[in-house]
Design a protein around this motif. Structure first.
Motif, PDB file in Angstrom:
ATOM      1  N   ASP A  93       0.838  -1.200   0.000  1.00 51.81           N
ATOM      2  CA  ASP A  93       0.000   0.000   0.000  1.00 51.81           C
ATOM      3  C   ASP A  93       0.878   1.258   0.000  1.00 51.81           C
ATOM      4  OD1 ASP A  93      -2.751   0.813  -0.068  1.00 51.81           O
ATOM      5  OD2 ASP A  93      -2.501   1.632   1.955  1.00 51.81           O
ATOM      6  N   GLU A 116      -9.680  -6.764   4.583  1.00 51.55           N
ATOM      7  CA  GLU A 116      -8.503  -5.908   4.527  1.00 51.55           C
ATOM      8  C   GLU A 116      -8.931  -4.526   4.043  1.00 51.55           C
ATOM      9  OE1 GLU A 116      -4.848  -7.158   2.874  1.00 51.55           O
ATOM     10  OE2 GLU A 116      -5.251  -9.272   3.239  1.00 51.55           O
ATOM     11  N   TRP A 118      -7.250  -1.015   2.997  1.00 49.18           N
ATOM     12  CA  TRP A 118      -6.024  -0.313   2.667  1.00 49.18           C
ATOM     13  C   TRP A 118      -6.370   1.086   2.171  1.00 49.18           C
ATOM     14  CZ3 TRP A 118      -1.736  -2.490   4.306  1.00 49.18           C
ATOM     15  CH2 TRP A 118      -1.700  -3.879   4.458  1.00 49.18           C
TER      16      TRP A 118
END
Length: 404
Positions: A93, A116, A118
């Motif tokens: 990221d 997740e 990001w």
């Protein structure tokens, strides 16, 4: 933004490390190796567990679109590649890695499995007009509290999601509280149940009614199972037992227990296919044993191992028996018990219960059908979700993608 500035600084250090021999893994995560192939849908899962749970949906999407799979671990990447799909490690990221990845892959849809979030990935996808979706989304109460202290990061990420199917009601509510739009919410699916729900069980058969499977047993359970089977045979002399240990390497140990009771030892590892007691000490054949048995005891529940999944025997319409230790799947066992599909037993009651079910096959079949009904209801039908994801992937022409 502070987050972006920190990411740029981190990326500079990581690139220097990669240039000084940081290894193939770091180079791939920084997208300094061969660029990824172009894809309609970018599917990301953290590792093996997430990707396995979503495999049915991933392969359905791959039937009509070009899919690229990424994972955070080499094992997850290699597993997806083994399915015949383009797969690589996910970009970190950080701006440069994400930019190089998106320039090459040019996805029409970014799909994340489970949980997740990001911030930079989300923002860069949105800047390029790429729809974002999540399936099997989950967030624990503890994680929700932590993210709640970082609402400035999590709320924009969730606000950009156009379609999300949560794994459970609690996760859905927590994600809404953190900023997920109501309009993005799709029907919930428990991804881990989709593969069992896809199993086609055999029809009811008198041959199954007299077969008891002890599945995935652990040390300390096999002797109890054998004694219970001998007790049940007093009233059901044609009752067969398939004893399938969790770890086939324990085969010699269990064979000794069988012989000590004056029984013939028939081992699958030695080529045996049947017998009053069949020691199924091989790998990769559990489906065969579930298909053969109408009654199933789930191992790891008499000794305190937390218990193995009840959903595989439910998929095969087995009447489910288990001990008191079910912490690994407590909610699932409770739902099955409420439906009359599963029974918790103490060791001293096991033989009598198996004998009653073998003598009353209609009762065992009702339990098996009830178990399958619970599975089907909880798994849900992924068809509408798959259709929605396909629609999102076709919302734009490639020529309209920004940044090309």
């Amino acid at each position: 933004m502070i987050h972006t500035a920190a990411a740029r600084l981190a990326e500079t250090g990581l690139r220097l490390r990669a240039m000084m021999g940081g290894g193939e893994t770091l180079r791939q995560r920084l997208v300094l190796d061969d660029p990824p192939p172009q894809a309609d849908i970018w599917v990301h899962g953290a590792s093996v567990g997430e990707l396995v749970s979503a495999r049915i949906i991933i392969e359905a999407l791959a039937g009509s679109a070009q899919v690229l799979v990424t994972a955070n671990s080499p094992t997850g990447r290699d597993m997806a590649a083994g399915w015949g799909l383009p797969a690589r490690l996910a970009p970190l990221d950080v701006p440069g890695a994400l930019g190089r990845f998106l320039d090459a892959a040019r996805p029409r849809l970014a799909l994340t499995v489970e949980g997740e979030f990001w911030p930079l990935r989300s923002r860069m996808l949105a800047a390029r007009g790429v729809p974002q979706a999540m399936i099997g989304a989950r967030i624990s109460a503890r994680s929700a509290v932590r993210w709640g202290r970082l609402r400035g990061l999590i709320a924009p990420v969730l606000g950009r999601i156009e379609a999300l199917s949560a794994q459970d009601a609690g996760s859905e509510e927590r994600l809404r509280a953190l900023g997920l739009p109501q309009a993005a919410i799709l029907p919930r699916l428990d991804l881990k149940l989709l593969a069992p729900a896809a199993i086609a069980p055999p029809p009811d058969d008198p041959a199954r009614d007299r077969v008891w499977l002890a599945a995935s047993t652990h040390e300390g359970e096999d002797g109890v199972i054998l004694d219970a089977w001998l007790a049940a045979r007093q009233s059901c002399p044609d009752l067969r037992l398939i004893l399938a240990p969790r770890h086939p390497r324990r085969g010699d140990e269990i064979a000794t227990l069988i012989a000590a009771r004056g029984l013939t030892v028939a081992r699958r590892s030695g080529g045996a296919e049947s017998g009053p007691v069949l020691l199924a000490d091989t790998l990769g054949e559990m489906s065969r044993w579930y298909a053969a048995a109408g009654i199933c005891f789930i191992g790891g529940t008499l000794t305190d191992r937390g218990g193995h999944t009840p959903w595989e025997p439910a998929a095969w319409r087995c009447a489910i028996l288990h001990g008191p230790h079910v912490s690994n799947h407590a909610e699932g066992f409770a739902a099955l018990a409420q439906a009359g599909a599963a029974r918790q037993l103490h060791p001293q009651d096991l033989g009598a219960t198996v004998a009653r079910l073998a003598a009353d096959p209609a009762q065992a079949q009702r339990m098996g059908h009830a178990a399958r009904a619970v599975l089907d209801r909880r798994a849900g039908n992924p068809a509408s979700l798959i259709a929605r994801l396909r629609d999102l992937a076709n919302t734009r022409d490639r020529n309209d993608i920004q940044g090309q």
